[in-house]
Design a protein around this motif. Structure first.
Motif, mmCIF file in Angstrom:
data_model
loop_
_atom_site.group_PDB
_atom_site.id
_atom_site.type_symbol
_atom_site.label_atom_id
_atom_site.label_comp_id
_atom_site.label_asym_id
_atom_site.label_seq_id
_atom_site.Cartn_x
_atom_site.Cartn_y
_atom_site.Cartn_z
ATOM 1 N N PHE A 130 -31.437 32.106 -21.983
ATOM 2 C CA PHE A 130 -31.541 30.844 -21.590
ATOM 3 C C PHE A 130 -30.181 30.456 -21.805
ATOM 4 C CE2 PHE A 130 -31.148 27.383 -24.915
ATOM 5 C CZ PHE A 130 -32.266 26.661 -24.475
ATOM 6 N N PHE A 131 -28.952 30.195 -21.928
ATOM 7 C CA PHE A 131 -27.403 29.961 -22.035
ATOM 8 C C PHE A 131 -27.030 30.151 -20.573
ATOM 9 C CE2 PHE A 131 -28.436 31.102 -26.526
ATOM 10 C CZ PHE A 131 -27.607 30.246 -27.067
ATOM 11 N N SER A 132 -26.256 29.117 -20.282
ATOM 12 C CA SER A 132 -25.861 28.740 -18.744
ATOM 13 C C SER A 132 -24.580 29.922 -19.240
ATOM 14 C CB SER A 132 -25.328 27.439 -19.128
ATOM 15 O OG SER A 132 -23.797 27.577 -19.302
ATOM 16 N N VAL A 133 -23.890 29.727 -17.702
ATOM 17 C CA VAL A 133 -23.013 30.972 -17.826
ATOM 18 C C VAL A 133 -21.640 29.977 -17.971
ATOM 19 C CG1 VAL A 133 -23.993 31.718 -15.334
ATOM 20 C CG2 VAL A 133 -22.353 30.080 -15.263
ATOM 21 N N GLU A 134 -21.282 28.959 -18.415
ATOM 22 C CA GLU A 134 -20.296 28.095 -18.309
ATOM 23 C C GLU A 134 -20.269 29.038 -20.371
ATOM 24 O OE1 GLU A 134 -21.356 26.962 -15.074
ATOM 25 O OE2 GLU A 134 -22.339 26.847 -17.193
ATOM 26 N N HIS A 135 -21.187 28.399 -21.263
ATOM 27 C CA HIS A 135 -21.199 28.512 -22.173
ATOM 28 C C HIS A 135 -20.894 30.239 -22.350
ATOM 29 C CE1 HIS A 135 -23.775 24.560 -22.908
ATOM 30 N NE2 HIS A 135 -22.317 24.353 -23.256
ATOM 31 N N LEU A 136 -21.880 31.700 -22.149
ATOM 32 C CA LEU A 136 -21.438 32.441 -22.352
ATOM 33 C C LEU A 136 -20.423 33.006 -22.000
ATOM 34 C CD1 LEU A 136 -24.509 34.138 -20.445
ATOM 35 C CD2 LEU A 136 -24.843 34.089 -23.098
ATOM 36 N N THR A 137 -19.537 32.546 -21.241
ATOM 37 C CA THR A 137 -18.279 32.768 -20.689
ATOM 38 C C THR A 137 -17.265 32.988 -22.336
ATOM 39 O OG1 THR A 137 -18.449 32.428 -18.507
ATOM 40 C CG2 THR A 137 -16.536 32.046 -19.468
ATOM 41 N N GLU A 138 -17.509 31.129 -22.281
ATOM 42 C CA GLU A 138 -16.921 30.799 -23.510
ATOM 43 C C GLU A 138 -17.028 31.080 -24.977
ATOM 44 O OE1 GLU A 138 -17.206 26.527 -25.977
ATOM 45 O OE2 GLU A 138 -17.911 26.510 -25.028
#
Length: 467
Positions: A130-138
């Motif tokens: 559900f989470f964006s790749v940007e937020h998973l990276t963070e």
């Protein structure tokens, strides 16, 4: 519900009396004691922190620690799911949640005596993708910024075939993830509609092939038997389609029909639409036969793996472990759960986080580790826990060492005589071994060791059926 002629032919050929005899409500033993038997009077935040500090000191340098991170958001409700989740399409919720999890991790890092060595990370849900790749990276970069990565680490995540993108897979791979599991459940459209999880085979094929193309070392598929409207032909067809993609490992587990606990989420169909007892067990036994014929090996309870997969090697070597994340190929004494509802395990104690987003956030705003209940294990608990782990992971356990003996072993052996007569286990002088015939009844055998369950029956039916 009308069951097919083929299914009844199979049932007639089975020894169905054992299913009728042993199909009772029982725990799945992701912990011992099981959650309903956690004693609040022995637990406090201070007791939890002390047990964690003790276990961390004992294990961090040698084996590292594990992290389970719960990402609770889902865009729609799957009615077979028993996890804690928040159904929403509001992706603006991602950022504050990631920040909250990182704050929780910071509080734990302040508590621990040295920089953590992370052996395992598992992203569960909910729907992690559900989470964006940007937020998973963070999230992952924030976790690793305050940690070391242990040798032989294993990072894994759960992906929804309908919303896992190739970018998700690539970015998480670049962050160190090498294992991914995809929820399949069943490919029959009628079943998918009943459980509100419609996903075509093509979607599963795409994400599986992308993962392999990128370089993932282990791809897993989750299949479920006992779903509403599911027939034997559905299970066998799902396994045939799964075999085309040949995932490295499989979870083939029982749908837990507990609408009295999960409420309306499991009331999208009638009780009589759900296969039960002998019919349900046949779905598993016939599915298992096909999996074994396809080259999979039975690993622990309801899990299968190809010989090339690390879980199979761990099973053969006797190092398989089981915790709140399920089966894992490597053991750590410490597992810290981050995120709402997550459960942490220090071996000496369990602790569960607040279950609602609002309570979870409120505790963190007060700079508190957001634990709201738990249990400190007694000496007896620790011995029984190890026996149950042995049975779940290796199908055998022994009390030859005095530290594995507890006072009620003689009574236990008397109680096991009936199961021995039924051919479910073999009893030696100082050990028991579960037979091939007994593997479907491993939960029942573990219940014989469960002194807390014996001493006090639960007030209401809180467990799913064992078969």
């Amino acid at each position: 519900m009308l069951w097919s002629t083929a299914l009844f032919r199979v049932l007639l050929g089975m020894g169905i009396s054992l299913v009728q005899k042993y199909n009772v409500p029982g725990p799945r033993y992701t912990s011992y004691p099981t959650v309903p038997y956690w004693e609040s009077h022995t637990f406090s935040i201070q007791a939890w922190q002390q047990s964690l500090q003790r276990a961390f000191t004992e294990s961090n340098a040698n084996e590292g620690i594990s992290l389970y991170i719960h990402l609770p958001f889902c865009e729609s409700l799957c009615t077979f799911c028993g996890c804690h989740k928040r159904v929403t399409k509001r992706h603006e919720l991602e950022q504050p949640y990631i920040q909250a999890v990182l704050k929780e991790w910071d509080l734990y890092c302040q508590l621990l005596s040295e920089r953590p060595n992370i052996k395992e990370i598992h992203l569960g849900g909910g729907t992690p993708t559900f989470f964006s790749v940007e937020h998973l990276t963070e999230l992952i970069q924030g976790i690793l910024a305050k940690s070391n990565i242990a040798d032989g680490h294993e990072f894994s995540f759960e992906g929804h075939p309908n919303n896992t993108t190739k970018e998700h897979l690539q970015v998480l791979y670049d962050l160190g993830f090498r294992r991914v599991s995809f929820g399949v459940q069943d490919y029959n459209l009628k079943v998918q509609k009943a459980i509100h999880r419609i996903q075509p085979f093509e979607n599963v094929k795409n994400v599986t092939e992308w993962a392999r193309e990128i370089g993932y070392e282990s791809v897993s598929h989750d299949l479920v038997f006992g779903l509403p409207f599911q027939e034997l032909e559905d299970v066998l067809n799902t396994i045939d389609q799964t075999n085309v993609l040949a995932p490295d490992r499989l979870a083939f587990y029982s749908y837990a029909h507990v609408p009295w606990i999960k409420g309306n989420g499991q009331r999208g169909f009638k009780d009589h639409d759900v296969p039960k007892d002998n019919v349900k067990r046949t779905l598993y036994e016939e599915g298992k036969k096909k999996l074994l014929a396809n080259g999979y090996h039975e690993i622990g309870m309801d899990h299968f793996a190809l010989e090339k997969d690390g879980m199979y090697q761990s099973f053969v070597e006797g190092t398989l472990h089981r915790n709140f994340m399920g089966y894992t190929a490597s053991k750590t004494k410490v597992m810290i759960g981050l995120g709402l509802s997550s459960i942490s395990d220090s071996w000496y104690a369990f602790a569960q986080n607040e279950k609602t987003l609002e309570d979870y956030y409120a505790r963190l705003e007060n700079n508190e580790i957001p634990v709201f209940k738990g249990h400190v294990l007694t000496g007896e608990d620790l011995i029984i826990r190890q026996h149950i782990l042995n049975l779940m992971c290796t199908f055998t356990t022994s009390w030859a060492d005095t530290h594995m003996y507890f006072s009620e072993i003689p009574d236990l052996l008397i109680q096991l005589q009936e199961m021995q007569k039924d051919g479910l286990l073999e009893v030696g002088k100082q050990q028991i071994s579960i037979t091939e015939k007994g593997k479907p009844f491993v939960r029942n055998i573990c219940m014989a060791f469960d002194l807390r369950l014996k001493r006090k029956e639960p007030d209401t039916q809180i467990f799913s059926m064992t078969i």
